[in-house]
Scaffold this motif. Structure first.
Motif, short mmCIF file in Angstrom:
data_model
loop_
_atom_site.label_atom_id
_atom_site.label_comp_id
_atom_site.label_asym_id
_atom_site.label_seq_id
_atom_site.Cartn_x
_atom_site.Cartn_y
_atom_site.Cartn_z
N LEU A 271 -12.22 34.45 -19.40
CA LEU A 271 -12.71 35.64 -19.46
C LEU A 271 -14.11 35.73 -18.91
O LEU A 271 -14.47 36.61 -18.08
N SER A 272 -14.86 34.70 -19.24
CA SER A 272 -16.21 34.46 -18.70
C SER A 272 -16.25 34.44 -17.40
O SER A 272 -17.02 34.97 -16.90
N ASP A 273 -15.34 33.44 -16.83
CA ASP A 273 -15.15 33.40 -15.10
C ASP A 273 -15.03 34.78 -14.58
O ASP A 273 -15.66 34.81 -13.52
N ARG A 274 -14.39 35.65 -15.32
CA ARG A 274 -14.12 37.06 -14.70
C ARG A 274 -15.24 38.04 -15.25
O ARG A 274 -14.95 39.51 -14.90
N ARG A 275 -16.25 37.69 -15.96
CA ARG A 275 -17.04 38.64 -16.31
C ARG A 275 -16.56 39.56 -17.52
O ARG A 275 -16.82 40.84 -17.34
#
Length: 214
Positions: free
Chosen positions: A96-100
């Motif tokens: 999720l963080s990788d995709r903001r």
């Protein structure tokens, strides 16, 4: 669709009309640094302690036994599944963080309340989660956060996580995140395979072996 219940190859319930619980499908790395001591796993340099795992297993067994039934309460299997779920929580967060992207507390509450309404109340929801998914009362929000995260990963690519196409998107995202995190699991529980997004058996040593003195 991936489900986070590692013993059955699972991933935890969808929000919306069908409810997060109703749509759940089934889902279910080694070195010798000081970080490994007392750890069940090291994910992205952060330890998941054996004490944390054991506490969760004990809570699950106690709640299941109090209900008089449900999933098998054999400790070794529950421990391995618990390690897998805790690792997967962090893998989903990384993806999720990788995709903001993120999952808000409001979204978790709304999804949980929606399922509770479908099932006839919070008590009925918790019993369903406990006996069918192996989720304790203390881990309910984590369950929903993980499942909502999985659905968001698919939705970010215009897919539904409950379809084959959406499942492929989610698995790709989680495999990439798992490699980024350099997951190391205590071999007593197995090893994390980023491609399978699951624990696999291993015979490797967790801590370095002492060599005999010459």
């Amino acid at each position: 669709m991936i489900r986070t219940n590692s013993a059955q190859r699972r991933t935890r319930t969808a929000a919306g009309a069908v409810g997060v619980l109703i749509a759940a499908a089934a889902l279910t790395a080694c070195g010798g640094s000081p970080a490994h001591q007392g750890a069940a796993a090291v994910v992205g340099g952060q330890r998941i302690t054996i004490a944390t795992v054991e506490a969760k297993v004990t809570a699950l067994r106690d709640e299941v036994l109090a209900q008089g039934g449900g999933p098998r309460t054999e400790r070794a299997g529950l421990t391995k599944r618990t390690v897998s779920d805790l690792v997967l929580d962090r893998v989903v967060d990384q993806a999720l963080s990788d995709r903001r992207l993120d999952v808000t507390e409001t979204e978790v509450t709304q999804a949980r309340d929606s399922d509770a309404k479908l099932l006839g109340g919070q008590d009925e929801l918790q019993r369903e989660l406990l006996l069918k998914q192996g989720v304790t009362s203390g881990d309910t929000d984590a369950f929903y956060r993980q499942q909502l995260g999985i659905h968001k990963l698919a939705a970010a690519e215009g897919k539904d996580a409950r379809t084959a196409e959406g499942d492929a998107v989610v698995r790709g995202a989680l495999a990439t995140a798992g490699r980024e995190l350099r997951i190391v699991v205590n071999p007593r529980y197995g090893a994390w395979d980023p491609q399978q997004i699951a624990l696999v058996d291993t015979a490797e040593d967790w801590l370095p072996q002492r060599t005999a003195a010459a």
